[in-house]
Design a protein around this motif. Structure first.
Motif, PDB file in Angstrom:
ATOM      1  N   LEU A  50       0.712  -1.186  -0.182  1.00 27.75           N
ATOM      2  CA  LEU A  50       0.013   0.125   0.016  1.00 27.75           C
ATOM      3  C   LEU A  50       1.050   1.375   0.009  1.00 27.75           C
ATOM      4  O   LEU A  50       1.652   1.416   0.888  1.00 27.75           O
ATOM      5  N   ILE A  51       0.638   2.126  -0.884  1.00 27.83           N
ATOM      6  CA  ILE A  51       1.333   3.260  -1.018  1.00 27.83           C
ATOM      7  C   ILE A  51       0.308   4.318  -0.906  1.00 27.83           C
ATOM      8  O   ILE A  51      -0.287   4.789  -1.765  1.00 27.83           O
ATOM      9  N   ILE A  52       0.428   5.208   0.199  1.00 27.19           N
ATOM     10  CA  ILE A  52      -0.864   5.901   0.459  1.00 27.19           C
ATOM     11  C   ILE A  52      -0.443   7.341   0.938  1.00 27.19           C
ATOM     12  O   ILE A  52       0.449   7.539   1.780  1.00 27.19           O
ATOM     13  N   ASP A  53      -1.259   8.520   0.509  1.00 29.63           N
ATOM     14  CA  ASP A  53      -0.750   9.778   0.997  1.00 29.63           C
ATOM     15  C   ASP A  53      -1.567  10.048   2.186  1.00 29.63           C
ATOM     16  O   ASP A  53      -2.508   9.474   2.588  1.00 29.63           O
ATOM     17  N   TYR A  54      -0.904  10.817   3.232  1.00 32.82           N
ATOM     18  CA  TYR A  54      -1.234  10.791   4.582  1.00 32.82           C
ATOM     19  C   TYR A  54      -2.487  11.625   4.573  1.00 32.82           C
ATOM     20  O   TYR A  54      -3.576  11.297   5.471  1.00 32.82           O
ATOM     21  N   LYS A  55      -2.627  12.757   3.652  1.00 33.36           N
ATOM     22  CA  LYS A  55      -3.741  13.592   3.740  1.00 33.36           C
ATOM     23  C   LYS A  55      -4.641  13.270   2.535  1.00 33.36           C
ATOM     24  O   LYS A  55      -4.151  13.620   1.304  1.00 33.36           O
ATOM     25  N   LEU A  56      -5.675  12.871   2.808  1.00 32.08           N
ATOM     26  CA  LEU A  56      -6.843  12.410   1.696  1.00 32.08           C
ATOM     27  C   LEU A  56      -8.245  12.997   2.098  1.00 32.08           C
ATOM     28  O   LEU A  56      -8.491  12.924   3.302  1.00 32.08           O
ATOM     29  N   PRO A  57      -8.858  13.214   0.843  1.00 31.31           N
ATOM     30  CA  PRO A  57     -10.552  13.501   1.155  1.00 31.31           C
ATOM     31  C   PRO A  57     -11.201  12.271   1.810  1.00 31.31           C
ATOM     32  O   PRO A  57     -10.873  11.119   1.690  1.00 31.31           O
ATOM     33  N   ILE A  58     -12.435  12.524   2.441  1.00 33.36           N
ATOM     34  CA  ILE A  58     -13.095  11.627   3.167  1.00 33.36           C
ATOM     35  C   ILE A  58     -12.709  10.981   4.198  1.00 33.36           C
ATOM     36  O   ILE A  58     -13.106  11.022   5.278  1.00 33.36           O
TER      37      ILE A  58
END
Length: 119
Positions: A50-58
């Motif tokens: 999993l490569i995920i941005d820290y700040k995301l909508p919802i």
């Protein structure tokens, strides 16, 4: 056997870049633009990284990672953030988080990191 990588970022440019970069050889890249989409994909696919941005909508990226931890889903995770120093303490307690990458990131560094985590 193809490895499945889930890239979650609200910036389309980053999703496309990582899809191009990582979607070669033995990798299949799935993308989501927010935490809710990510959780939906995680519920229906077996994800190897999993490569995920820290700040995301919802739903925030960190909330997604914490949810996986609660559900005992040990998916190696790379968190991306523009403010790495602000989140290191919060992410250091999450066993699945293998790396926190500063945005903008070095493509070669990320590629090497991904290869090592998928071994």
């Amino acid at each position: 056997m193809k490895k499945k990588i889930l890239v979650v970022d609200d910036e389309v440019g980053i999703r496309l870049l990582l899809e191009d970069l990582l979607g070669t050889g033995n990798n299949e890249v799935l993308t989501a633009q927010n935490g809710k989409e990510a959780l939906d994909l995680l519920a229906t696919h077996t994800i190897d990284l999993l490569i995920i941005d820290y700040k995301l909508p919802i739903i925030d990226g960190i909330a997604v990672v914490q949810q996986l931890d609660k559900e005992n889903q040990p998916i190696p995770t790379i968190i991306m953030s523009g403010l790495v120093e602000n989140i290191l303490e919060e992410t250091s307690v999450l066993p699945n988080v293998k790396e926190v990458l500063s945005k903008p990131f070095d493509i070669l560094e990320l590629n090497t990191l991904v290869k090592n985590l998928l071994k």
